[in-house]
Scaffold this motif. Structure first.
Motif, PDB file in Angstrom:
ATOM      1  N   THR A 197       0.858  -1.188   0.000  1.00  0.00           N
ATOM      2  CA  THR A 197       0.000   0.000   0.000  1.00  0.00           C
ATOM      3  C   THR A 197       0.893   1.236   0.000  1.00  0.00           C
ATOM      4  O   THR A 197       2.039   1.186   0.467  1.00  0.00           O
ATOM      5  CB  THR A 197      -0.940   0.077   1.229  1.00  0.00           C
ATOM      6  OG1 THR A 197      -0.175   0.438   2.388  1.00  0.00           O
ATOM      7  CG2 THR A 197      -1.663  -1.234   1.469  1.00  0.00           C
ATOM      8  N   THR A 198       0.352   2.322  -0.529  1.00  0.00           N
ATOM      9  CA  THR A 198       1.079   3.588  -0.479  1.00  0.00           C
ATOM     10  C   THR A 198       0.073   4.738  -0.602  1.00  0.00           C
ATOM     11  O   THR A 198      -1.138   4.507  -0.636  1.00  0.00           O
ATOM     12  CB  THR A 198       2.166   3.654  -1.566  1.00  0.00           C
ATOM     13  OG1 THR A 198       3.045   4.741  -1.283  1.00  0.00           O
ATOM     14  CG2 THR A 198       1.599   3.808  -2.972  1.00  0.00           C
ATOM     15  N   SER A 199       0.602   5.977  -0.682  1.00  0.00           N
ATOM     16  CA  SER A 199      -0.271   7.142  -0.534  1.00  0.00           C
ATOM     17  C   SER A 199      -0.464   7.966  -1.805  1.00  0.00           C
ATOM     18  O   SER A 199      -1.156   8.984  -1.759  1.00  0.00           O
ATOM     19  CB  SER A 199       0.289   8.050   0.567  1.00  0.00           C
ATOM     20  OG  SER A 199       1.667   8.267   0.362  1.00  0.00           O
ATOM     21  N   SER A 200       0.150   7.597  -2.923  1.00  0.00           N
ATOM     22  CA  SER A 200      -0.050   8.400  -4.134  1.00  0.00           C
ATOM     23  C   SER A 200       0.064   7.522  -5.372  1.00  0.00           C
ATOM     24  O   SER A 200       0.658   6.433  -5.331  1.00  0.00           O
ATOM     25  CB  SER A 200       0.984   9.534  -4.217  1.00  0.00           C
ATOM     26  OG  SER A 200       2.253   9.002  -4.557  1.00  0.00           O
ATOM     27  N   ALA A 202       1.824   8.202  -8.007  1.00  0.00           N
ATOM     28  CA  ALA A 202       3.217   8.130  -8.460  1.00  0.00           C
ATOM     29  C   ALA A 202       3.970   7.047  -7.702  1.00  0.00           C
ATOM     30  O   ALA A 202       4.719   6.247  -8.292  1.00  0.00           O
ATOM     31  CB  ALA A 202       3.895   9.485  -8.260  1.00  0.00           C
ATOM     32  N   LYS A 203       3.756   6.980  -6.374  1.00  0.00           N
ATOM     33  CA  LYS A 203       4.483   5.968  -5.577  1.00  0.00           C
ATOM     34  C   LYS A 203       3.948   4.568  -5.871  1.00  0.00           C
ATOM     35  O   LYS A 203       4.697   3.589  -5.839  1.00  0.00           O
ATOM     36  CB  LYS A 203       4.391   6.311  -4.089  1.00  0.00           C
ATOM     37  CG  LYS A 203       5.269   7.505  -3.751  1.00  0.00           C
ATOM     38  CD  LYS A 203       5.574   7.609  -2.292  1.00  0.00           C
ATOM     39  CE  LYS A 203       4.546   8.400  -1.556  1.00  0.00           C
ATOM     40  NZ  LYS A 203       4.951   8.666  -0.167  1.00  0.00           N
ATOM     41  N   ARG A 204       2.660   4.493  -6.217  1.00  0.00           N
ATOM     42  CA  ARG A 204       2.100   3.190  -6.611  1.00  0.00           C
ATOM     43  C   ARG A 204       2.819   2.681  -7.865  1.00  0.00           C
ATOM     44  O   ARG A 204       3.213   1.517  -7.930  1.00  0.00           O
ATOM     45  CB  ARG A 204       0.595   3.348  -6.874  1.00  0.00           C
ATOM     46  CG  ARG A 204      -0.054   2.087  -7.362  1.00  0.00           C
ATOM     47  CD  ARG A 204      -1.570   2.239  -7.515  1.00  0.00           C
ATOM     48  NE  ARG A 204      -2.116   1.008  -8.052  1.00  0.00           N
ATOM     49  CZ  ARG A 204      -2.150   0.706  -9.346  1.00  0.00           C
ATOM     50  NH1 ARG A 204      -1.703   1.572 -10.235  1.00  0.00           N
ATOM     51  NH2 ARG A 204      -2.623  -0.459  -9.759  1.00  0.00           N
ATOM     52  N   ASN A 217      -3.859   2.273  -2.886  1.00  0.00           N
ATOM     53  CA  ASN A 217      -3.697   3.595  -2.280  1.00  0.00           C
ATOM     54  C   ASN A 217      -4.496   3.626  -0.977  1.00  0.00           C
ATOM     55  O   ASN A 217      -5.722   3.598  -1.001  1.00  0.00           O
ATOM     56  CB  ASN A 217      -4.181   4.670  -3.255  1.00  0.00           C
ATOM     57  CG  ASN A 217      -3.878   6.060  -2.746  1.00  0.00           C
ATOM     58  OD1 ASN A 217      -3.948   6.327  -1.539  1.00  0.00           O
ATOM     59  ND2 ASN A 217      -3.531   6.961  -3.656  1.00  0.00           N
ATOM     60  N   TYR A 218      -3.767   3.677   0.154  1.00  0.00           N
ATOM     61  CA  TYR A 218      -4.471   3.586   1.439  1.00  0.00           C
ATOM     62  C   TYR A 218      -5.285   4.834   1.765  1.00  0.00           C
ATOM     63  O   TYR A 218      -6.077   4.844   2.693  1.00  0.00           O
ATOM     64  CB  TYR A 218      -3.501   3.222   2.583  1.00  0.00           C
ATOM     65  CG  TYR A 218      -2.372   4.202   2.853  1.00  0.00           C
ATOM     66  CD1 TYR A 218      -2.572   5.401   3.519  1.00  0.00           C
ATOM     67  CD2 TYR A 218      -1.072   3.888   2.455  1.00  0.00           C
ATOM     68  CE1 TYR A 218      -1.529   6.276   3.777  1.00  0.00           C
ATOM     69  CE2 TYR A 218      -0.015   4.752   2.704  1.00  0.00           C
ATOM     70  CZ  TYR A 218      -0.248   5.944   3.361  1.00  0.00           C
ATOM     71  OH  TYR A 218       0.786   6.806   3.603  1.00  0.00           O
ATOM     72  N   ARG A 219      -5.058   5.911   0.975  1.00  0.00           N
ATOM     73  CA  ARG A 219      -5.869   7.111   1.209  1.00  0.00           C
ATOM     74  C   ARG A 219      -7.189   7.056   0.452  1.00  0.00           C
ATOM     75  O   ARG A 219      -8.128   7.769   0.762  1.00  0.00           O
ATOM     76  CB  ARG A 219      -5.103   8.359   0.775  1.00  0.00           C
ATOM     77  CG  ARG A 219      -3.968   8.677   1.731  1.00  0.00           C
ATOM     78  CD  ARG A 219      -3.306   9.988   1.390  1.00  0.00           C
ATOM     79  NE  ARG A 219      -2.287  10.313   2.372  1.00  0.00           N
ATOM     80  CZ  ARG A 219      -1.186  10.986   2.110  1.00  0.00           C
ATOM     81  NH1 ARG A 219      -0.941  11.413   0.875  1.00  0.00           N
ATOM     82  NH2 ARG A 219      -0.328  11.263   3.052  1.00  0.00           N
TER      83      ARG A 219
HETATM   84  N1  NAP Z   1      12.156  -1.998  14.898  1.00  0.00           N
HETATM   85  C1  NAP Z   1      13.321  -1.685  14.327  1.00  0.00           C
HETATM   86  O1  NAP Z   1      14.347  -2.330  14.542  1.00  0.00           O
HETATM   87  C2  NAP Z   1      13.327  -0.536  13.382  1.00  0.00           C
HETATM   88  C3  NAP Z   1      14.407  -0.328  12.502  1.00  0.00           C
HETATM   89  C4  NAP Z   1      14.318   0.711  11.559  1.00  0.00           C
HETATM   90  C5  NAP Z   1      13.198   1.543  11.556  1.00  0.00           C
HETATM   91  N2  NAP Z   1      12.196   1.335  12.465  1.00  0.00           N
HETATM   92  C6  NAP Z   1      10.980   2.153  12.479  1.00  0.00           C
HETATM   93  O2  NAP Z   1      10.263   1.898  11.268  1.00  0.00           O
HETATM   94  C7  NAP Z   1       9.435   3.026  10.993  1.00  0.00           C
HETATM   95  C8  NAP Z   1       9.631   3.446   9.542  1.00  0.00           C
HETATM   96  O3  NAP Z   1      10.921   3.997   9.391  1.00  0.00           O
HETATM   97  P1  NAP Z   1      11.371   4.606   7.985  1.00  0.00           P
HETATM   98  O4  NAP Z   1      12.745   5.129   8.179  1.00  0.00           O
HETATM   99  O5  NAP Z   1      11.057   3.641   6.931  1.00  0.00           O
HETATM  100  O6  NAP Z   1      10.333   5.844   7.877  1.00  0.00           O
HETATM  101  P2  NAP Z   1       9.981   6.748   6.600  1.00  0.00           P
HETATM  102  O7  NAP Z   1      11.008   6.571   5.548  1.00  0.00           O
HETATM  103  O8  NAP Z   1       9.676   8.105   7.115  1.00  0.00           O
HETATM  104  O9  NAP Z   1       8.637   6.066   6.075  1.00  0.00           O
HETATM  105  C9  NAP Z   1       7.428   6.165   6.774  1.00  0.00           C
HETATM  106  C10 NAP Z   1       6.317   5.669   5.835  1.00  0.00           C
HETATM  107  O10 NAP Z   1       5.145   5.399   6.585  1.00  0.00           O
HETATM  108  C11 NAP Z   1       4.104   5.287   5.647  1.00  0.00           C
HETATM  109  N3  NAP Z   1       2.805   5.683   6.218  1.00  0.00           N
HETATM  110  C12 NAP Z   1       2.497   6.812   6.883  1.00  0.00           C
HETATM  111  N4  NAP Z   1       1.179   6.788   7.189  1.00  0.00           N
HETATM  112  C13 NAP Z   1       0.686   5.611   6.725  1.00  0.00           C
HETATM  113  C14 NAP Z   1      -0.597   4.987   6.729  1.00  0.00           C
HETATM  114  N5  NAP Z   1      -1.656   5.568   7.267  1.00  0.00           N
HETATM  115  N6  NAP Z   1      -0.740   3.760   6.166  1.00  0.00           N
HETATM  116  C15 NAP Z   1       0.323   3.149   5.581  1.00  0.00           C
HETATM  117  N7  NAP Z   1       1.559   3.712   5.530  1.00  0.00           N
HETATM  118  C16 NAP Z   1       1.738   4.911   6.098  1.00  0.00           C
HETATM  119  C17 NAP Z   1       4.450   6.185   4.461  1.00  0.00           C
HETATM  120  O11 NAP Z   1       4.444   5.323   3.326  1.00  0.00           O
HETATM  121  P3  NAP Z   1       4.094   5.852   1.840  1.00  0.00           P
HETATM  122  O12 NAP Z   1       5.265   6.732   1.471  1.00  0.00           O
HETATM  123  O13 NAP Z   1       4.054   4.615   1.020  1.00  0.00           O
HETATM  124  O14 NAP Z   1       2.806   6.587   1.903  1.00  0.00           O
HETATM  125  C18 NAP Z   1       5.840   6.711   4.826  1.00  0.00           C
HETATM  126  O15 NAP Z   1       6.679   6.820   3.739  1.00  0.00           O
HETATM  127  C19 NAP Z   1       9.814   4.098  12.022  1.00  0.00           C
HETATM  128  O16 NAP Z   1       8.873   4.076  13.077  1.00  0.00           O
HETATM  129  C20 NAP Z   1      11.187   3.648  12.505  1.00  0.00           C
HETATM  130  O17 NAP Z   1      11.484   4.138  13.776  1.00  0.00           O
HETATM  131  C21 NAP Z   1      12.253   0.327  13.373  1.00  0.00           C
END
Ligand code: NAP
Length: 350
Positions: A197-200, A202-204, A217-219
């Motif tokens: 799933t994704t939000s746009s 373009a990203k799809r 598209n989850y939105r």
């Molecule tokens: N547990 C661990 O060891 C570990 C390790 C690394 C990271 N993390 C955690 O993993 C998370 C993601 O990190 P990241 O660096 O990948 O963050 P990021 O690059 O900022 O990506 C976050 C993504 O969340 C998605 N999102 C936001 N709202 C959403 C919704 N309602 N439904 C579905 N998707 C939604 C968006 O995806 P779209 O762009 O597709 O819309 C966004 O790009 C963070 O909380 C980070 O702290 C944990």
């Protein structure tokens, strides 16, 4: 990290020279919006015998950097230099390891960088040798810095924490994020089928181009209904969820009986509730994944396997944008706008 000279031992010439050296870093003295990321010039700390001084080539940005900048993660000390991923070249090292000679390309794969200790948003990093590893020759250092948190986490989740087999179906919510896009690319390399799933739009398209068999598209769409229809009512074998909050129940609703949801992130919040009757009736598995459990040595073993996949052309790393160090705030704003697909990287030396 660095040591001050003892008052009974006056500094030698090298100490004086060291004190005259400075480096540039993004330093945060308060929690808040991207504007709290301010470029400063600071003295290079004096190195202890076990420390390595690295000239930073690249520092990739992770979601943790964003939530800890805002003050949304407990226990983050101020002032701080953020950045949990960096690569560069050894600039100074007086310790015993023979693989850390001056000029050696290295990557930091530790637990303290930008998370208690000084981070990678800087021209230089001084860090304990235990967290520093040589980058194999021929490996691009900008790509190497992206492997640390996101690709390594995706590997740990898919290879070491999940029973997923070749040909099974994985759902990746929020595939445009760093972890999400890494998991998509890695799953492809491992022969795991992916829907996302994704939000746009373009990203799809980007997700489909990278091999996702379907992307909703989850939105705009009812994700559970779309996934159920696509899997002809069965549900997916596993969900890799780096989104958190209400995405967890949504993921469980997409999961088949006996399937596994890997909970990795908290982008949508650090609390969730679960429909216990459906969960236990379907004998589903909910597993927390924390890459912080791995030692630096364990991380390096995974890093080397990721490098092998990249060098054999089986894995690519998606870098959305690079910025100079002083644009760290702009880079954070880009990530918060959710317009990126893949990694955003700072290049402190341009
Ligand atoms: N547990 C661990 O060891 C570990 C390790 C690394 C990271 N993390 C955690 O993993 C998370 C993601 O990190 P990241 O660096 O990948 O963050 P990021 O690059 O900022 O990506 C976050 C993504 O969340 C998605 N999102 C936001 N709202 C959403 C919704 N309602 N439904 C579905 N998707 C939604 C968006 O995806 P779209 O762009 O597709 O819309 C966004 O790009 C963070 O909380 C980070 O702290 C944990």
């Amino acid at each position: 990290m660095g040591r001050s000279p003892h008052p009974n031992n006056p500094p030698n010439l090298q100490d004086i020279w060291q004190f005259m050296l400075t480096f540039k870093a993004i330093r945060q003295t308060q929690f808040g919006g991207p504007e709290v990321l301010v470029l400063e010039e600071l003295p290079i700390p004096q190195l202890a015998a076990e420390d390595v001084l690295i000239r930073v080539h690249a520092a990739s940005i992770n979601h943790f950097d964003v939530i800890s900048r805002r003050g949304d993660f407990p226990g983050v000390p101020l002032p701080r230099i953020p950045g949990m991923d960096c690569s560069g070249y050894v600039e100074q090292y007086n310790g015993k390891r023979t693989d850390l000679s001056v000029g050696q390309p290295v990557v930091v794969l530790g637990t303290t960088l930008g998370n208690g200790g000084s981070g990678g948003y800087a021209t230089h990093v001084c860090i304990d040798q235990e967290e520093v590893f040589p980058v194999p020759s021929g490996m691009d250092l900008t790509i190497a810095t992206c492997l640390g948190m996101t690709y390594l986490t995706a590997w740990y989740a898919l290879k070491q924490r999940s029973p997923l087999q070749v040909g099974q179906i994985l759902l990746i919510p929020g595939v445009g994020g760093g972890v999400g896009s890494a998991a998509l690319q890695l799953a492809q390399a491992l022969g795991i089928r992916v829907i996302a799933t994704t939000s746009s739009a373009a990203k799809r398209q980007q997700a489909l181009a990278l091999g996702a068999e379907a992307c909703f598209n989850y939105r705009e769409q009812d994700v559970v209904q779309a996934v159920r229809e696509w899997t002809q009512g069965r549900g997916v074998d596993a969900v890799l969820d780096a989104v958190g909050g209400d995405s967890i129940q949504q993921g469980l609703n997409c999961l088949r009986k006996g399937g596994q949801l890997l909970s990795i992130g908290i982008v949508r919040g650090d609390r969730f509730t679960v429909d216990a009757i459906a969960f236990l009736s379907n004998e589903q598995h909910l597993l927390g994944v924390n890459v912080g459990q791995l030692t630096p040595g364990d991380r390096y073993q995974i890093f080397l396997q990721l490098v092998d996949l990249i060098q054999s052309g089986k894995l690519t790393v998606t870098i959305e944008h690079t910025f100079p160090l002083e644009k760290a705030a702009v880079a954070h704003a880009l990530i918060e706008s959710q317009e990126q697909f893949g990694k955003v990287v700072l290049l402190p030396h341009g």
